[in-house]
Design a protein around this motif. Structure first.
Motif, PDB file in Angstrom:
ATOM      1  N   ASN A   1      37.750  43.085  34.694  1.00 51.36           N
ATOM      2  CA  ASN A   1      37.427  44.267  35.487  1.00 51.36           C
ATOM      3  C   ASN A   1      37.654  44.044  36.971  1.00 51.36           C
ATOM      4  OD1 ASN A   1      36.659  45.672  33.220  1.00 51.36           O
ATOM      5  ND2 ASN A   1      34.578  44.872  33.312  1.00 51.36           N
ATOM      6  N   VAL A   2      37.193  42.903  37.480  1.00 53.13           N
ATOM      7  CA  VAL A   2      37.235  42.679  38.923  1.00 53.13           C
ATOM      8  C   VAL A   2      38.393  41.773  39.326  1.00 53.13           C
ATOM      9  CG1 VAL A   2      35.793  42.181  40.903  1.00 53.13           C
ATOM     10  CG2 VAL A   2      34.742  42.804  38.749  1.00 53.13           C
ATOM     11  N   LEU A   3      38.791  40.866  38.423  1.00 51.67           N
ATOM     12  CA  LEU A   3      39.918  39.944  38.696  1.00 51.67           C
ATOM     13  C   LEU A   3      39.683  39.119  39.954  1.00 51.67           C
ATOM     14  CD1 LEU A   3      42.925  42.312  38.026  1.00 51.67           C
ATOM     15  CD2 LEU A   3      42.257  40.389  36.641  1.00 51.67           C
ATOM     16  N   GLN A   4      38.449  38.655  40.150  1.00 52.13           N
ATOM     17  CA  GLN A   4      38.180  37.924  41.397  1.00 52.13           C
ATOM     18  C   GLN A   4      39.001  36.657  41.494  1.00 52.13           C
ATOM     19  OE1 GLN A   4      33.952  37.600  42.527  1.00 52.13           O
ATOM     20  NE2 GLN A   4      33.600  38.817  40.711  1.00 52.13           N
ATOM     21  N   GLY A   5      39.168  35.946  40.359  1.00 50.83           N
ATOM     22  CA  GLY A   5      39.912  34.695  40.398  1.00 50.83           C
ATOM     23  C   GLY A   5      41.346  34.907  40.821  1.00 50.83           C
ATOM     24  N   GLN A   6      41.977  35.942  40.274  1.00 52.51           N
ATOM     25  CA  GLN A   6      43.374  36.186  40.644  1.00 52.51           C
ATOM     26  C   GLN A   6      43.492  36.601  42.098  1.00 52.51           C
ATOM     27  OE1 GLN A   6      45.793  38.451  38.046  1.00 52.51           O
ATOM     28  NE2 GLN A   6      44.843  37.628  36.209  1.00 52.51           N
ATOM     29  N   MET A   7      42.529  37.396  42.590  1.00 55.03           N
ATOM     30  CA  MET A   7      42.582  37.762  44.007  1.00 55.03           C
ATOM     31  C   MET A   7      42.475  36.521  44.885  1.00 55.03           C
ATOM     32  SD  MET A   7      42.885  40.931  43.827  1.00 55.03           S
ATOM     33  CE  MET A   7      42.885  41.155  45.581  1.00 55.03           C
ATOM     34  N   PHE A   8      41.543  35.639  44.522  1.00 47.86           N
ATOM     35  CA  PHE A   8      41.352  34.435  45.325  1.00 47.86           C
ATOM     36  C   PHE A   8      42.611  33.573  45.282  1.00 47.86           C
ATOM     37  CE2 PHE A   8      38.406  30.619  46.167  1.00 47.86           C
ATOM     38  CZ  PHE A   8      38.602  30.764  47.512  1.00 47.86           C
ATOM     39  N   ALA A   9      43.223  33.468  44.079  1.00 50.68           N
ATOM     40  CA  ALA A   9      44.451  32.671  43.959  1.00 50.68           C
ATOM     41  C   ALA A   9      45.552  33.253  44.844  1.00 50.68           C
ATOM     42  CB  ALA A   9      44.899  32.622  42.507  1.00 50.68           C
ATOM     43  N   LEU A  10      45.611  34.594  44.916  1.00 52.99           N
ATOM     44  CA  LEU A  10      46.613  35.242  45.766  1.00 52.99           C
ATOM     45  C   LEU A  10      46.429  34.833  47.228  1.00 52.99           C
ATOM     46  CD1 LEU A  10      48.789  37.297  45.047  1.00 52.99           C
ATOM     47  CD2 LEU A  10      47.208  39.087  45.624  1.00 52.99           C
ATOM     48  N   PHE A  11      45.169  34.832  47.694  1.00 57.82           N
ATOM     49  CA  PHE A  11      44.943  34.456  49.089  1.00 57.82           C
ATOM     50  C   PHE A  11      45.183  32.971  49.307  1.00 57.82           C
ATOM     51  CE2 PHE A  11      42.474  38.426  48.945  1.00 57.82           C
ATOM     52  CZ  PHE A  11      43.189  39.086  49.908  1.00 57.82           C
ATOM     53  N   VAL A  12      44.889  32.144  48.272  1.00 59.29           N
ATOM     54  CA  VAL A  12      45.201  30.714  48.397  1.00 59.29           C
ATOM     55  C   VAL A  12      46.697  30.520  48.582  1.00 59.29           C
ATOM     56  CG1 VAL A  12      45.230  28.526  47.174  1.00 59.29           C
ATOM     57  CG2 VAL A  12      43.190  29.901  47.141  1.00 59.29           C
ATOM     58  N   ILE A  13      47.512  31.304  47.840  1.00 55.99           N
ATOM     59  CA  ILE A  13      48.968  31.184  47.983  1.00 55.99           C
ATOM     60  C   ILE A  13      49.395  31.562  49.397  1.00 55.99           C
ATOM     61  CG2 ILE A  13      51.152  32.170  47.229  1.00 55.99           C
ATOM     62  CD1 ILE A  13      50.085  32.271  44.442  1.00 55.99           C
ATOM     63  N   VAL A  14      48.788  32.625  49.950  1.00 54.38           N
ATOM     64  CA  VAL A  14      49.130  33.041  51.322  1.00 54.38           C
ATOM     65  C   VAL A  14      48.825  31.918  52.306  1.00 54.38           C
ATOM     66  CG1 VAL A  14      48.525  34.610  53.165  1.00 54.38           C
ATOM     67  CG2 VAL A  14      48.824  35.481  50.857  1.00 54.38           C
ATOM     68  N   VAL A  15      47.612  31.338  52.191  1.00 50.39           N
ATOM     69  CA  VAL A  15      47.228  30.283  53.122  1.00 50.39           C
ATOM     70  C   VAL A  15      48.114  29.061  52.927  1.00 50.39           C
ATOM     71  CG1 VAL A  15      45.359  28.766  53.794  1.00 50.39           C
ATOM     72  CG2 VAL A  15      44.891  31.130  53.309  1.00 50.39           C
ATOM     73  N   ALA A  16      48.488  28.764  51.664  1.00 49.74           N
ATOM     74  CA  ALA A  16      49.346  27.604  51.410  1.00 49.74           C
ATOM     75  C   ALA A  16      50.710  27.796  52.054  1.00 49.74           C
ATOM     76  CB  ALA A  16      49.496  27.388  49.905  1.00 49.74           C
ATOM     77  N   ALA A  17      51.235  29.031  52.000  1.00 50.18           N
ATOM     78  CA  ALA A  17      52.533  29.275  52.627  1.00 50.18           C
ATOM     79  C   ALA A  17      52.436  29.073  54.131  1.00 50.18           C
ATOM     80  CB  ALA A  17      53.018  30.686  52.305  1.00 50.18           C
ATOM     81  N   ALA A  18      51.373  29.596  54.760  1.00 52.07           N
ATOM     82  CA  ALA A  18      51.203  29.418  56.204  1.00 52.07           C
ATOM     83  C   ALA A  18      51.057  27.949  56.543  1.00 52.07           C
ATOM     84  CB  ALA A  18      49.984  30.208  56.672  1.00 52.07           C
ATOM     85  N   GLU A  19      50.276  27.229  55.716  1.00 54.54           N
ATOM     86  CA  GLU A  19      50.061  25.800  55.957  1.00 54.54           C
ATOM     87  C   GLU A  19      51.376  25.033  55.872  1.00 54.54           C
ATOM     88  OE1 GLU A  19      49.760  23.892  52.657  1.00 54.54           O
ATOM     89  OE2 GLU A  19      50.104  22.085  53.814  1.00 54.54           O
ATOM     90  N   ALA A  20      52.194  25.355  54.856  1.00 53.54           N
ATOM     91  CA  ALA A  20      53.459  24.631  54.700  1.00 53.54           C
ATOM     92  C   ALA A  20      54.355  24.865  55.905  1.00 53.54           C
ATOM     93  CB  ALA A  20      54.160  25.072  53.424  1.00 53.54           C
ATOM     94  N   ALA A  21      54.403  26.115  56.409  1.00 52.16           N
ATOM     95  CA  ALA A  21      55.270  26.409  57.548  1.00 52.16           C
ATOM     96  C   ALA A  21      54.827  25.625  58.776  1.00 52.16           C
ATOM     97  CB  ALA A  21      55.257  27.910  57.829  1.00 52.16           C
ATOM     98  N   VAL A  22      53.515  25.663  59.082  1.00 52.65           N
ATOM     99  CA  VAL A  22      53.034  24.967  60.288  1.00 52.65           C
ATOM    100  C   VAL A  22      53.183  23.462  60.126  1.00 52.65           C
ATOM    101  CG1 VAL A  22      51.031  24.552  61.702  1.00 52.65           C
ATOM    102  CG2 VAL A  22      51.487  26.834  60.893  1.00 52.65           C
ATOM    103  N   ALA A  23      52.875  22.932  58.921  1.00 55.97           N
ATOM    104  CA  ALA A  23      52.967  21.485  58.715  1.00 55.97           C
ATOM    105  C   ALA A  23      54.402  21.011  58.880  1.00 55.97           C
ATOM    106  CB  ALA A  23      52.436  21.126  57.327  1.00 55.97           C
ATOM    107  N   LEU A  24      55.368  21.772  58.347  1.00 59.75           N
ATOM    108  CA  LEU A  24      56.754  21.338  58.498  1.00 59.75           C
ATOM    109  C   LEU A  24      57.200  21.422  59.946  1.00 59.75           C
ATOM    110  CD1 LEU A  24      58.353  22.553  55.249  1.00 59.75           C
ATOM    111  CD2 LEU A  24      58.392  20.273  56.167  1.00 59.75           C
ATOM    112  N   ALA A  25      56.689  22.418  60.695  1.00 60.14           N
ATOM    113  CA  ALA A  25      57.015  22.474  62.120  1.00 60.14           C
ATOM    114  C   ALA A  25      56.498  21.236  62.835  1.00 60.14           C
ATOM    115  CB  ALA A  25      56.428  23.742  62.735  1.00 60.14           C
ATOM    116  N   ILE A  26      55.262  20.815  62.482  1.00 59.22           N
ATOM    117  CA  ILE A  26      54.706  19.607  63.105  1.00 59.22           C
ATOM    118  C   ILE A  26      55.537  18.390  62.725  1.00 59.22           C
ATOM    119  CG2 ILE A  26      52.691  18.106  63.155  1.00 59.22           C
ATOM    120  CD1 ILE A  26      50.985  20.597  62.819  1.00 59.22           C
ATOM    121  N   VAL A  27      55.939  18.311  61.440  1.00 60.24           N
ATOM    122  CA  VAL A  27      56.755  17.178  61.006  1.00 60.24           C
ATOM    123  C   VAL A  27      58.070  17.138  61.779  1.00 60.24           C
ATOM    124  CG1 VAL A  27      58.039  16.239  59.061  1.00 60.24           C
ATOM    125  CG2 VAL A  27      55.711  16.987  58.735  1.00 60.24           C
ATOM    126  N   LEU A  28      58.665  18.314  62.028  1.00 62.30           N
ATOM    127  CA  LEU A  28      59.913  18.338  62.798  1.00 62.30           C
ATOM    128  C   LEU A  28      59.695  17.823  64.211  1.00 62.30           C
ATOM    129  CD1 LEU A  28      61.824  21.595  61.890  1.00 62.30           C
ATOM    130  CD2 LEU A  28      62.129  19.289  61.089  1.00 62.30           C
TER     131      LEU A  28
END
Lengths: 102, 172
Positions: free
Chosen positions: A55-82
């Motif tokens: 009914n609420v799909l809270q887990g899937q919503m949370f997973a969606l936001f985790v994916i968003v944060v992971a994408a942002a983290e990967a971009a910033v981390a790779l910039a730092i690595v560069l």
């Protein structure tokens, strides 16, 4: 239908492999890959539990936001690595020891 | 053994094999391609768990975005004269021990906790309230009602990350 535990065991295995990668590898980008594996392991758990919450799909919503944060983290981390590579000409983590007392 | 179980075990094996490939390979590019296998396997596991939208999102963001970014990072942080990009392992024994111990801990914890018998899960199974059809409509409605604040914050976070990454990586 098989049980929830199957998903949890796969998630646990993925998490542990991510931890092993972070411990054993010395290239900064491979360590980032280990972090992505850990985030994926957490997402598998969230999605597996969310199957019982249609009914609420809270887990899937949370997973969606985790994916968003992971994408942002990967971009910033790779910039730092560069930046690190431009400064030190290496991304080998053991060689980045300028602050260490010699 | 039902078809779903066979699919689940096949893709779980693919996921774990891809992850182990990153640990065992000595070449960074092979590690990146192993990561591709893992991401695709995880997307398939999402489908098995009834999260169809998340599987598509996983493929689009991880395979299409994060992995390409990783491969760009590999290319930009290695000397072009190197024919072979090594990623040697250190602390192998300590790493393997820590990983196995952690996995043993998780495995026993999962078996002992018996999540399948939690009240809300057994109730959902009895009343067949498990996810059985597409979740796209539900997630869309959630994003615009209950989760609209996190949704907006995620947008701001992505913009901040975009500006920050461009600023940090750009030459000064």
């Amino acid at each position: 239908m098989f049980s929830l535990e199957h998903f949890l065991v796969v998630g646990a295995a993925l998490f542990c492999i991510g931890v092993v990668i972070i411990i054993t590898k010395r290239n900064a980008i491979v360590v980032l890959m280990g972090i992505e594996l850990i985030l994926n392991a957490a997402n598998i758990n969230l999605v597996a539990f969310s199957r019982y919450d249609a009914n609420v799909l809270q887990g899937q919503m949370f997973a969606l936001f985790v994916i968003v944060v992971a994408a942002a983290e990967a971009a910033v981390a790779l910039a730092i690595v560069l930046r690190v590579y431009q400064y030190y000409q290496t991304v080998h983590l053991d060689k980045l020891d300028e602050l260490k007392e010699k | 053994m039902s078809v779903t179980e066979i699919i689940f075990y096949a893709f779980a094996a693919l996921t774990i094999a891809g992850a182990l490939g990153i640990v065992l390979t000595k070449n960074i590019l092979y590690a990146a391609f192993s990561l591709l296998l893992t991401f695709l396997g995880v997307a398939a596991l999402y489908v098995v768990a009834g999260a169809d939208l998340l599987a598509v999102v996983q493929i689009m963001i991880y395979v299409g975005g994060v992995l390409v970014l990783m491969i760009f990072g590999v290319m930009l942080t290695s000397k072009t004269t190197d024919k072979y990009l090594p990623s040697p392992s250190h602390n192998r024994i300590a790493g393997a021990l820590a990983g196995l111990a952690l996995f043993g801990l998780f495995f026993t914890a999962i078996l002992k906790a018996s999540f399948s018998t939690l009240p809300w899960i057994t109730q959902a199974e009895q009343h067949s309230r498990t996810v059985s059809e597409s979740t796209i409509a539900g997630i869309g409605i959630n994003l615009m009602t209950d989760f609209v604040l996190p949704f907006e914050i995620a947008g701001i976070l992505l913009m901040v990350a975009l500006i920050g990454a461009a600023y940090i990586a750009g030459r000064k």
